[in-house]
Write a protein that holds these residues in place. Sequence first.
Motif, short mmCIF file in Angstrom:
data_model
loop_
_atom_site.label_atom_id
_atom_site.label_comp_id
_atom_site.label_asym_id
_atom_site.label_seq_id
_atom_site.Cartn_x
_atom_site.Cartn_y
_atom_site.Cartn_z
N PHE A 1 0.60 -1.00 0.03
CA PHE A 1 -0.06 -0.02 0.13
C PHE A 1 0.99 1.17 0.06
O PHE A 1 0.53 2.11 -0.79
CB PHE A 1 -0.88 -0.06 1.24
CG PHE A 1 -1.54 1.15 1.47
CD1 PHE A 1 -2.75 1.66 0.53
CD2 PHE A 1 -1.26 2.04 2.38
CE1 PHE A 1 -3.31 2.81 0.63
CE2 PHE A 1 -1.88 3.20 2.80
CZ PHE A 1 -2.92 3.58 1.78
N LEU B 1 -10.53 -4.58 7.93
CA LEU B 1 -9.66 -3.67 7.28
C LEU B 1 -8.63 -4.44 6.37
O LEU B 1 -8.25 -4.02 5.28
CB LEU B 1 -8.73 -2.81 8.46
CG LEU B 1 -7.60 -2.16 7.73
CD1 LEU B 1 -7.84 -0.82 7.10
CD2 LEU B 1 -6.70 -1.74 9.11
N GLU C 1 -10.04 -5.85 3.19
CA GLU C 1 -10.65 -4.85 2.05
C GLU C 1 -9.21 -4.15 1.64
O GLU C 1 -9.12 -3.84 0.46
CB GLU C 1 -11.31 -3.60 2.84
CG GLU C 1 -12.67 -4.00 3.19
CD GLU C 1 -13.45 -4.43 1.94
OE1 GLU C 1 -13.26 -3.87 0.96
OE2 GLU C 1 -14.65 -4.79 2.23
N LEU C 2 -8.11 -4.07 2.55
CA LEU C 2 -6.86 -3.41 1.99
C LEU C 2 -6.15 -4.44 0.97
O LEU C 2 -5.70 -4.01 -0.25
CB LEU C 2 -5.81 -3.34 3.17
CG LEU C 2 -4.65 -2.78 2.61
CD1 LEU C 2 -4.88 -1.40 2.23
CD2 LEU C 2 -3.55 -2.78 3.88
N PHE D 1 -8.30 -3.96 -2.07
CA PHE D 1 -8.03 -2.70 -2.93
C PHE D 1 -6.77 -2.53 -3.57
O PHE D 1 -6.34 -1.99 -4.78
CB PHE D 1 -7.85 -1.85 -1.73
CG PHE D 1 -7.75 -0.39 -2.28
CD1 PHE D 1 -8.61 0.51 -3.04
CD2 PHE D 1 -6.65 0.36 -1.57
CE1 PHE D 1 -8.31 1.64 -3.01
CE2 PHE D 1 -6.28 1.82 -1.94
CZ PHE D 1 -7.26 2.29 -2.80
#
Lengths: 218, 218
Positions: free
Chosen positions: B84, B111, B114-115, B118
């Motif tokens: 990220f 979290l 989803e990360l 993403f």
Amino acid sequence: MITLTEENYIKAIYHLGKQGRENVNTNALAEAMNTKASSATDMIRKLAEKDYANYKKYKGVTLTESGKDIAINIIRKHRLWEVFLVEKLNFTWDEVHELAEQLEHIKSQKLIDELDAFLGHPTHDPHGDPIPDKNGEFTFVEKIVLSQAQEHQTYSCLGVNDSSTEFLQYLNKNDIGLGSTIEVVHIEPFDKSINIKANGKLLTVSQSVAKNLYLKKL
Amino acid sequence: MITLTEENYIKAIYHLGKQGRENVNTNALAEAMNTKASSATDMIRKLAEKDYANYKKYKGVTLTESGKDIAINIIRKHRLWEVFLVEKLNFTWDEVHELAEQLEHIKSQKLIDELDAFLGHPTHDPHGDPIPDKNGEFTFVEKIVLSQAQEHQTYSCLGVNDSSTEFLQYLNKNDIGLGSTIEVVHIEPFDKSINIKANGKLLTVSQSVAKNLYLKKL
DNA sequence: ATATATTTTTAGTCTAATCTAAATATTTAT
DNA sequence: ATAAATATTTAGATTAGACTAAAAATATAT
């Protein structure tokens, strides 16, 4: 070095004392921190010693300038993370708070600067609260609730007051989200229900909905 | 509830003991944790009591299955955060490690799921290390260094060994990054320098560069 | 095989943040 | 203005994680 616990106390003093300006009572602080008054006294002492707080025995506590700076920085981080979680990771407005309470303590200036840029320098979080900028300045926006809106005026959605799952789901269903454009078409004098055009779609909302939606004038 | 310190010890045992399988000495653990042997002993005791570790006095420590699960989950979080930071927030490969050491302790299953989504479910971090999936499975990829590559073969860049600023800047200058396609055009027998086509551009790299670039065969 | 060196554990302290119980200030009510 | 109620501070203990110094176990070297 400032500890996580110190940061949390500073934040609580800031919020309880209206931006840290007003005196905060030991008991109120203890309650906010889910701890006992004696523990709060100890911590207040420590914060005063480190010059983050002003303290006179039996007279409550306020933040010093450096204490306020710390509080504002934590709030900035908290709110930026909330925006990230909602806008990028599909969190709903009501899921983000406790997670942001963890993320706000991550220490890295570059991280927060880059996150801010990545999100397009947002000025408000998903609850409509302002995000202080790098210099600690808040963007002041006159925030009203839909129930106080004027007929024929156009607004942008800033956030919600009630963040229950039901309410958020209601908003989702009607395509109302952060930044949605809302035009007040007609206010029914009889029951104060409001006809709005939300993102182009016509919709009638009740007072209880209208009371929980924050808007700013466009 | 597991504390931050416990998590860090578990992670250290995992890394020192080759995935937590081999016995780790008290002194080695203490050194990795920047602490003293007596502190390590205390913590090992505690981890054994909580059933995260197997421990026999004077005989070192290994992880139990539940200890390994915890370690792998922390590693997953660490490496996803690294991706990220590099891919979304303009961090360089060498800046991310200590920040990921903070972020890896954030507790939220959603979290991290989803990360992961993403980021497009990456299988490797910016250093070329594999990212365990939700079930703790590592994607095995045969990782070679450029200096071991074959002529006329095409590779994808997995990461770096040397993560000094100079080296990363050299790579940036030549448009080599994570996932870059690298074709080995010619290996000079005289000095083992290598002619490559990186993202379409021809480039000659020395052995010292070639030794520090991880690739996988395409 | 025994002395020496190294590693590990134990025992006792220390600090941060908490607690309970008791003591002391302050505020409120008469 | 004083007694009662409430708020705050003090004193002393507790827990997690660390430390030092000393004791005990294990490993190494002759």
